[in-house]
Design a protein around this motif. Structure first.
Motif, PDB file in Angstrom:
ATOM      1  N   THR A  39       0.394  -7.552 -45.378  1.00  0.00           N
ATOM      2  CA  THR A  39       0.689  -8.884 -45.908  1.00  0.00           C
ATOM      3  C   THR A  39       0.037  -9.968 -45.058  1.00  0.00           C
ATOM      4  N   ALA A  40       0.060  -9.772 -43.733  1.00  0.00           N
ATOM      5  CA  ALA A  40      -0.554 -10.743 -42.830  1.00  0.00           C
ATOM      6  C   ALA A  40      -2.067 -10.793 -43.011  1.00  0.00           C
ATOM      7  N   HIS A  41      -2.707  -9.644 -43.152  1.00  0.00           N
ATOM      8  CA  HIS A  41      -4.161  -9.618 -43.334  1.00  0.00           C
ATOM      9  C   HIS A  41      -4.579 -10.361 -44.602  1.00  0.00           C
ATOM     10  N   ALA A  42      -3.743 -10.278 -45.622  1.00  0.00           N
ATOM     11  CA  ALA A  42      -4.067 -10.947 -46.886  1.00  0.00           C
ATOM     12  C   ALA A  42      -4.078 -12.458 -46.739  1.00  0.00           C
ATOM     13  N   ALA A  43      -3.450 -12.962 -45.692  1.00  0.00           N
ATOM     14  CA  ALA A  43      -3.357 -14.412 -45.514  1.00  0.00           C
ATOM     15  C   ALA A  43      -4.720 -15.068 -45.336  1.00  0.00           C
ATOM     16  N   ILE A  44      -5.689 -14.353 -44.757  1.00  0.00           N
ATOM     17  CA  ILE A  44      -7.034 -14.925 -44.582  1.00  0.00           C
ATOM     18  C   ILE A  44      -7.662 -15.229 -45.934  1.00  0.00           C
ATOM     19  N   GLY A  60      -1.602 -21.622 -50.249  1.00  0.00           N
ATOM     20  CA  GLY A  60      -2.573 -20.551 -50.446  1.00  0.00           C
ATOM     21  C   GLY A  60      -2.162 -19.259 -49.775  1.00  0.00           C
ATOM     22  N   THR A  61      -1.713 -19.352 -48.521  1.00  0.00           N
ATOM     23  CA  THR A  61      -1.346 -18.139 -47.794  1.00  0.00           C
ATOM     24  C   THR A  61      -0.090 -17.494 -48.351  1.00  0.00           C
ATOM     25  N   ILE A  62       0.907 -18.296 -48.695  1.00  0.00           N
ATOM     26  CA  ILE A  62       2.146 -17.700 -49.209  1.00  0.00           C
ATOM     27  C   ILE A  62       1.903 -17.059 -50.580  1.00  0.00           C
ATOM     28  N   THR A  63       1.011 -17.655 -51.383  1.00  0.00           N
ATOM     29  CA  THR A  63       0.718 -17.090 -52.703  1.00  0.00           C
ATOM     30  C   THR A  63       0.039 -15.736 -52.584  1.00  0.00           C
ATOM     31  N   THR A 179       7.269 -15.984 -44.043  1.00  0.00           N
ATOM     32  CA  THR A 179       7.091 -15.879 -42.591  1.00  0.00           C
ATOM     33  C   THR A 179       5.617 -15.826 -42.216  1.00  0.00           C
ATOM     34  N   VAL A 180       4.843 -15.060 -42.955  1.00  0.00           N
ATOM     35  CA  VAL A 180       3.399 -14.981 -42.702  1.00  0.00           C
ATOM     36  C   VAL A 180       2.757 -16.349 -42.868  1.00  0.00           C
ATOM     37  N   ALA A 181       3.160 -17.068 -43.912  1.00  0.00           N
ATOM     38  CA  ALA A 181       2.561 -18.376 -44.196  1.00  0.00           C
ATOM     39  C   ALA A 181       2.856 -19.388 -43.092  1.00  0.00           C
ATOM     40  N   VAL A 182       4.070 -19.349 -42.532  1.00  0.00           N
ATOM     41  CA  VAL A 182       4.408 -20.332 -41.495  1.00  0.00           C
ATOM     42  C   VAL A 182       3.922 -19.902 -40.114  1.00  0.00           C
ATOM     43  N   ALA A 183       3.710 -18.593 -39.918  1.00  0.00           N
ATOM     44  CA  ALA A 183       3.331 -18.103 -38.588  1.00  0.00           C
ATOM     45  C   ALA A 183       1.834 -18.102 -38.351  1.00  0.00           C
ATOM     46  N   ILE A 184       1.028 -18.240 -39.404  1.00  0.00           N
ATOM     47  CA  ILE A 184      -0.414 -18.117 -39.250  1.00  0.00           C
ATOM     48  C   ILE A 184      -0.974 -19.175 -38.306  1.00  0.00           C
ATOM     49  N   LYS A 185      -0.366 -20.347 -38.281  1.00  0.00           N
ATOM     50  CA  LYS A 185      -0.822 -21.426 -37.401  1.00  0.00           C
ATOM     51  C   LYS A 185      -0.459 -21.146 -35.948  1.00  0.00           C
ATOM     52  N   VAL A 186       0.598 -20.390 -35.733  1.00  0.00           N
ATOM     53  CA  VAL A 186       1.135 -20.190 -34.390  1.00  0.00           C
ATOM     54  C   VAL A 186       0.479 -19.005 -33.684  1.00  0.00           C
TER      55      VAL A 186
END
Length: 264
Positions: A39-44, A60-63, A179-186
């Motif tokens: 799920t995290a890899h898909a965020a890119i 975009g990332t959460i979608t 969680t992935v969407a909010v953590a990507i910046k951190v």
């Protein structure tokens, strides 16, 4: 107070830690570590699509993360082993995302910031998104805690209690995407799974109840954030990886303590 970039970074990291703690416990209990990674890899790919269509990075990332998680849930048990399916989807999504970014003309993007995080560049707006998402995840998990726990322990028991395990799986999927969407910046795409898994795994030997494990995971995640940021500032190391390194050291410490207790 928020004019201090280190304070904003600490608040952002704590927000992510609080969201990841209870969710990470379910990831550990259900052995979904690779699921979170996929799920995290898909965020890119979500970042690339958000920039291409001038959308919010969060949207975009959460979608895309949610689509990835739902796709895995739909395809599981249809002829492929789960680890094989997750491996194909995780690396494919990351590769397509990186290729899509290369086609974005006229848009400058720091891929390292999205891959490994850029917590020191967190703005007030980012803080609002992170804490809003964290509050939503904590509220969602808290609301479904009993049902999620029952479905995790035994699906037959869940059915007997009138609980639909697939519905609870969707709740976890939604919480994971947020969680992935909010953590990507951190901490970035490549380290999100670590913040989900390591604090929860470190908390496990010290906990006697599921609730205690979630609380301990939140404490470990919070301390890892604060200590990791301090170490990064003193040693001039990358902030996101430094936070994960401190979390990893906490896992080693709790594992040793547990081993010594059993040996005594």
């Amino acid at each position: 107070m928020l004019d201090d970039f280190l304070m904003r970074a600490a608040l952002a990291g704590i927000g992510v830690a609080l969201a990841a703690a209870p969710l990470g416990c379910f990831v550990v209990w259900r052995r979904m570590a690779y699921f979170g990674d996929a799920t995290a890899h898909a965020a890119i790919l979500g970042v690339a699509l958000a920039l291409a269509f001038s959308m919010s990075i969060f949207v975009g990332t959460i979608t895309v993360a949610l689509v990835m998680a739902l796709t895995v849930s739909a395809l599981s048990g249809r002829g492929y082993a789960m680890d094989t399916l997750l491996g194909v989807l995780a690396h494919s999504a990351l590769a397509f995302g990186l290729v899509a970014v290369s086609f974005l003309s006229g848009i400058r993007i720091d891929l390292m910031a999205y891959l490994f995080g850029d917590i020191l560049a967190v703005s007030r707006g980012d803080l609002a998104v992170i804490w809003g998402g964290a509050a939503l995840v904590v509220a969602l998990i808290g609301w479904r805690w009993s049902a999620l726990l029952t479905a995790t322990l035994n699906e037959d028991l869940a059915h007997a209690s009138g609980i639909d395990p697939r519905r609870e799986q969707l709740v976890l999927t939604l919480a994971l995407a947020i969680t992935v969407a909010v953590a990507i910046k951190v901490v970035g795409v490549l380290l999100i799974a670590a913040m989900l898994i390591i604090p929860a795994a470190a908390a496990r030997p010290l906990s006697r109840t599921p609730e205690g494990m979630a609380l301990m995971a939140a404490v470990i995640g919070t301390l890892s954030t604060v200590i990791g940021l301090r170490a990064a500032f003193v040693l001039d190391t990358p902030a996101g990886p430094s936070i994960v390194c401190i979390a990893a050291l906490s896992f080693v410490s709790t594992t040793l303590v547990s081993s010594l207790r059993r040996a005594a």
